[in-house]
Design an enzyme around this catalytic site. Structure first.
Site, PDB file in Angstrom:
ATOM      1  N   TYR A 177       7.048  -6.856  -5.163  1.00  0.00           N
ATOM      2  CA  TYR A 177       8.408  -7.389  -5.037  1.00  0.00           C
ATOM      3  C   TYR A 177       8.813  -7.771  -3.617  1.00  0.00           C
ATOM      4  O   TYR A 177       9.935  -8.233  -3.418  1.00  0.00           O
ATOM      5  CB  TYR A 177       9.432  -6.346  -5.519  1.00  0.00           C
TER       6      TYR A 177
ATOM      7  N   CYS B 288      -9.285  -2.393   0.324  1.00  0.00           N
ATOM      8  CA  CYS B 288     -10.020  -3.623   0.596  1.00  0.00           C
ATOM      9  C   CYS B 288      -9.292  -4.767  -0.113  1.00  0.00           C
ATOM     10  O   CYS B 288      -9.747  -5.294  -1.124  1.00  0.00           O
ATOM     11  CB  CYS B 288     -11.452  -3.481   0.110  1.00  0.00           C
TER      12      CYS B 288
END
Length: 429
Positions: A332, A359
């Site tokens: 968001y 990662c």
């Protein structure tokens, strides 16, 4: 932030506990909750309903914000109900000893097993989201020779002006029956005709992280008018009205949430006016605060592992957590305030990007965060992480979920253990 302090060591303290010492004792990343703040938030809703609605209502904690055994126990101890949305949340509530008659079971696609669990454990109200679920529930209740108390989730057509992904009251939503199309009225007629269904309640939820009181007032008016229409045209009286949750909290300094009792005051007043206008009995009132019960009561502690400055671009500080324990920035772009806990008394004059260890280039907790001068080994505290952090945590990259501790009056205790490496493979074959 309110309810926090800087102690004599210059460190951030939460409810009398030094956060740097908490990080040393329990390791990082670490979720920390302030029990006094949680209990005070519960009391604010309970007291407001008593004051403005003569006690004829119940606040039901929306446990999707944070569900665990200890939270369920505290919520029951404070006299609130509970809102669950899955068999896992319901199972946790049952195992905590929560009174199932005070549980609302939500969800737009409940499985047969979930509905059977709710019936077998005498859940107080099942919130029905669609006609398929209603018919399925009626059939299951008939097989068990019982009658299920239900609430119908209604889309009142109100835009609560929040992020698109957390607006749920408008017509284009996966949740509920629409008023505008006549779908909701047809659902009521169907529910009345079913023998193993008892329609007691109408429910709506217009969104999340809402600072304005007016959308809740408008929702109250729309729902009361619908209750009047049902009474006038179907000669059926709805006993309960559930207006959901979505009350905003403070994440950063610019946020200005209203006192929670103000929401209840204005909602109660709107319902009373509409009841008098339509010659209706006052319905029993439910609200479902979640974030506002636990959000500001929580912080997350991390250890800084590296500081990387890219000249004329930005400075990254990498911490030992990230999107696996707080996915909300990635989802968001949610705002958070952070400080260096062991430098809490120093000025915050550095603009940094807080990066996680996954990662994944999008693994960020906050960009353009204003914090104290960072160094490797510092303890970083991120505020207002009590809601939708642990509950949305994952094992992406096979990273273990953090522990959670509860603090109260200078003492701390573990309420959720840190996952072990063996926990990560326990279901592998």
């Amino acid at each position: 932030m309110e309810n926090f302090s800087v102690n004599n060591n210059g460190n951030l303290a939460i409810n009398g506990c030094d956060t740097v010492e908490l990080a040393k004792q329990y390791s990082t990343p670490l979720y920390v909750l302030n029990e006094n703040m949680i209990r005070q938030a519960c009391k604010s809703y309970k007291d407001a309903i008593a004051k403005y609605y003569d006690g004829r209502g119940l606040a039901c904690y929306a446990s999707k914000a944070l569900n665990c055994l200890e939270i369920c126990r505290i919520i029951q101890d404070e006299g609130l109900g509970l809102d669950v949305v899955s068999e896992g949340e319901l199972y946790t509530a049952i195992k905590s000893g929560f009174k199932t008659e005070n549980i609302h079971f939500h969800g737009n696609n409940k499985t047969d097993d979930e509905l059977i669990m709710a019936l077998d454990n005498n859940v107080g109200t099942i919130v029905v989201d669609n006609l398929f679920e209603m018919q399925k529930l009626d059939k299951l209740a008939k097989q068990k020779d019982c009658v299920a108390n239900i609430s119908l989730r209604i889309k009142p057509g109100i835009d609560a002006h929040t992020h698109d992904y957390i607006r749920t009251g408008q017509i284009d939503s996966k949740f509920g029956f629409a008023l505008e199309t006549g779908e909701a009225f047809e659902a009521v007629k169907n529910a009345i005709e079913l023998k193993n269904i008892n329609l007691k309640e109408l429910h709506c939820h217009i969104g999340s992280q809402i600072f304005d009181v007016y959308p809740f007032v408008l929702a109250s008016q729309v729902m009361m008018d619908f209750i009047a229409k049902i009474r006038d045209e179907l000669n059926y009286t709805i006993e309960n009205l559930n207006l959901g949750g979505g009350f905003g909290i403070k994440y950063v300094d610019k946020d200005n949430p209203k006192p929670y009792e103000l929401y209840i005051k204005e909602i109660a007043n709107a319902i009373k006016i509409k009841a008098k206008e339509n010659n209706l009995p006052l319905p029993y009132l439910f609200v479902e605060p979640g974030r506002s019960i636990v959000g500001e009561a929580g912080i997350t502690l991390y250890k800084v592992g590296s500081v990387k400055t890219i000249p004329d671009v930005r400075t990254y500080i990498s911490v030992d957590g990230g999107m696996t324990d707080n996915i909300r920035y990635a989802l968001y772009r949610s705002d958070y305030k952070a400080i260096i806990a062991n430098k809490a008394s120093m000025p915050a004059s550095n603009i940094v990007t807080i990066a996680g260890k996954c990662c994944e280039s999008g693994d960020l907790i906050q960009e353009n965060a204003n914090i104290q001068s960072p160094e490797v080994g510092d303890i970083l505290a991120v505020f207002s992480t009590g809601a939708y952090n642990y509950s949305m945590a994952s094992n992406y990259n096979r990273i273990r979920r953090p522990a959670m501790v509860m603090v109260k009056d200078g003492k701390s205790r573990v309420i959720i253990k840190r996952e072990s490496l063996d926990d990560l493979i326990k279901n592998d074959i």
